[in-house]
Design an enzyme around this catalytic site. Structure first.
Site, PDB file in Angstrom:
ATOM      1  N   TYR A 123      10.720  23.651 -48.172  1.00 55.31           N
ATOM      2  CA  TYR A 123      10.471  24.767 -49.083  1.00 55.31           C
ATOM      3  C   TYR A 123       9.341  24.414 -50.032  1.00 55.31           C
ATOM      4  CZ  TYR A 123      14.842  27.225 -47.967  1.00 55.31           C
ATOM      5  OH  TYR A 123      15.843  27.916 -47.336  1.00 55.31           O
ATOM      6  N   TYR A 129      16.838  22.025 -42.302  1.00 57.14           N
ATOM      7  CA  TYR A 129      16.570  20.987 -43.317  1.00 57.14           C
ATOM      8  C   TYR A 129      17.863  20.321 -43.754  1.00 57.14           C
ATOM      9  CZ  TYR A 129      17.692  24.805 -46.626  1.00 57.14           C
ATOM     10  OH  TYR A 129      18.279  25.841 -47.295  1.00 57.14           O
ATOM     11  N   ARG A 168      21.155  22.313 -42.849  1.00 61.90           N
ATOM     12  CA  ARG A 168      21.260  23.775 -42.802  1.00 61.90           C
ATOM     13  C   ARG A 168      20.664  24.301 -41.496  1.00 61.90           C
ATOM     14  NH1 ARG A 168      21.763  27.498 -46.253  1.00 61.90           N
ATOM     15  NH2 ARG A 168      23.139  28.196 -44.623  1.00 61.90           N
ATOM     16  N   HIS A 190      17.290  29.497 -41.130  1.00 62.23           N
ATOM     17  CA  HIS A 190      17.692  30.755 -41.770  1.00 62.23           C
ATOM     18  C   HIS A 190      16.580  31.310 -42.632  1.00 62.23           C
ATOM     19  CE1 HIS A 190      18.658  27.636 -44.755  1.00 62.23           C
ATOM     20  NE2 HIS A 190      18.356  28.549 -45.656  1.00 62.23           N
ATOM     21  N   HIS A 241      16.292  33.742 -46.102  1.00 62.59           N
ATOM     22  CA  HIS A 241      17.039  34.361 -47.211  1.00 62.59           C
ATOM     23  C   HIS A 241      16.560  35.794 -47.404  1.00 62.59           C
ATOM     24  CE1 HIS A 241      18.785  30.563 -48.862  1.00 62.59           C
ATOM     25  NE2 HIS A 241      17.726  30.019 -48.297  1.00 62.59           N
TER      26      HIS A 241
END
Ligand SMILES: [Fe+2]
Lengths: 174, 235
Positions: free
Chosen positions: B106, B145, B155, B158, B160
């Site tokens: 991120y 990640y 995780r 995905h 968000h």
């Protein structure tokens, strides 16, 4: 009535800032909303912190305010990760009373560790008369009612949110 | 407004506040029962986006942060329909999305994962639904990640999503997953969803959405809480 199933909620996670509150956090992406909900000369300041079950302030919550008293419809959004002591703050108009109920602002709370957002309301400590007669405030036990009332201070109105513990904020199913 | 029903979160579908396998819920989930209120004027309304001006590249994450080249990774197009519980389209509502890059990193400053940032990818964008409730955006398929929840926690891939719908009770933040992801079975955030709700968050690969020689297509339809056909107009 044959209803479709609601899409399940998931947590906002820790990394929302560059998407949802980019300017506040210094990212190079336009923000469409911030914590300045009104530039009126009579605007009030509302500030506070969000506490976890150990009394620590939460530095990655996102708070949204919405108010509609028939005259003004105002929306604001702010993260708790940029101000000192993980404070949030908003500038907005104090809403008017609707149908003789006490004035209030809707609050929506998101954070890592919350799989589904929470709703609460901000009422005002200088509205005693209306607060005493407000049907929703009165439906909450007296001990917990205080958690919904922002305290008037020299700087504006202070409204702290406690996720757990003896001071746990009243959260609503709306 | 004739069909107004004070419908609640369907807790056979939504994850609970307290889900101890996801450790961050332990000190952050509220523990007392929610107080049920009747909706008032304020809860019957919410931000309205009829005049909202999107940036030209807001809906294209493969282009909205280019500095000196194309972002690295598999280009995808995500498309779907946003409706209320009656299946009626929610038009002109804002979707905001954010995600990791192809390497699982991120842009957010607190992300310490030792995977490369992509100078040409920010990983956030927004789009609006059209009059039929349809939305579409372009991006790079996000990578998995690691995170600190437990030993060797990762995780699943995905994206968000944040949506509004007709009033503040239809507000939703969620995550879209990808079909066949082996990490789903180990993910406490996904697994906090009750059985009936789980597959609703998995997008489907769709060849008809796929754009030839450009991007793989995924379909992800969203149902927001509420029975009101038309969003309350407040302006
Ligand atoms: Fe994430």
């Amino acid at each position: 009535m044959n209803l479709k199933q609601q899409t399940p909620s998931q947590t906002i996670g820790p990394y929302f800032a560059y998407g949802l509150t980019p300017i506040q956090y210094g990212y190079n992406f336009r923000s469409w909303v911030d914590n300045k909900m009104s530039e009126d000369a009579n605007a009030i300041n509302i500030y506070g912190k969000v506490y976890d079950g150990e009394g620590q302030t939460i530095n990655d919550a996102m708070i949204e305010l919405w108010q509609n008293d028939g005259k003004n419809q105002l929306f604001g959004r702010y993260g708790t990760g940029t101000e000192e002591n993980n404070q949030f703050s908003f500038t907005t108009l104090k809403p008017n009373s609707v149908n003789k109920q006490a004035p209030f602002i809707n609050v929506i709370i998101f954070m890592r560790g919350q799989l589904l957002h929470s709703y609460t309301r901000i009422y005002f400590s200088d509205e005693d008369v209306l607060n005493e007669k407000d049907s929703i405030l009165q439906s909450v036990s007296k001990e917990r009612r205080q958690t919904l009332i922002a305290n008037k201070t020299e700087k504006g109105y202070e409204f702290n949110i406690h996720m757990q513990g003896p001071d746990e904020t009243v959260f609503f199913q709306i | 407004m004739s069909k107004l029903i004070n419908n609640h979160f369907d807790m056979d579908i939504h994850p609970p506040y307290q889900a101890t396998e996801y450790k961050s819920t332990i000190l952050r989930a509220s523990s007392k029962p929610l107080v049920i209120t009747k909706k008032t004027l304020s809860e019957l309304s919410g931000p309205v986006f009829n005049d909202f001006k999107l940036g030209v590249l807001d809906h294209d994450l493969t282009k909205n942060a280019i500095i000196d080249g194309e972002p690295i990774g598999e280009r995808i197009v995500v498309q779907g329909k946003v409706t209320n519980e009656l299946g009626q389209p929610i038009s002109n509502t804002l979707l905001e999305v954010w995600q990791a890059n192809a390497a699982g990193r991120y842009v957010h400053k607190v992300d310490q994962h030792n995977a490369p940032l992509d100078p040409n990818f920010l990983g956030t964008g927004r789009c609006m639904t059209d009059t039929h409730g349809n939305y579409k955006f372009y991006t790079i398929k996000p990578g998995a990640y690691p995170w600190g929840n437990h030993q060797n926690a990762w995780r699943p891939n995905h994206i968000h999503f944040s949506l509004f719908g007709g009033d503040i009770s239809s507000r939703l933040i969620t995550q879209m997953y990808f079909p066949g992801d082996p990490l789903l079975e180990y993910d406490p955030i996904y697994n906090a969803i009750p059985k009936r709700g789980k597959e609703l968050l998995i997008s489907s690969f769709d060849l008809s959405v796929t754009e030839p020689d450009f991007a793989l297509g995924y379909r992800f339809d969203i149902v927001l809480r509420g029975h009101i056909a038309t969003p309350f107009k407040n302006k």
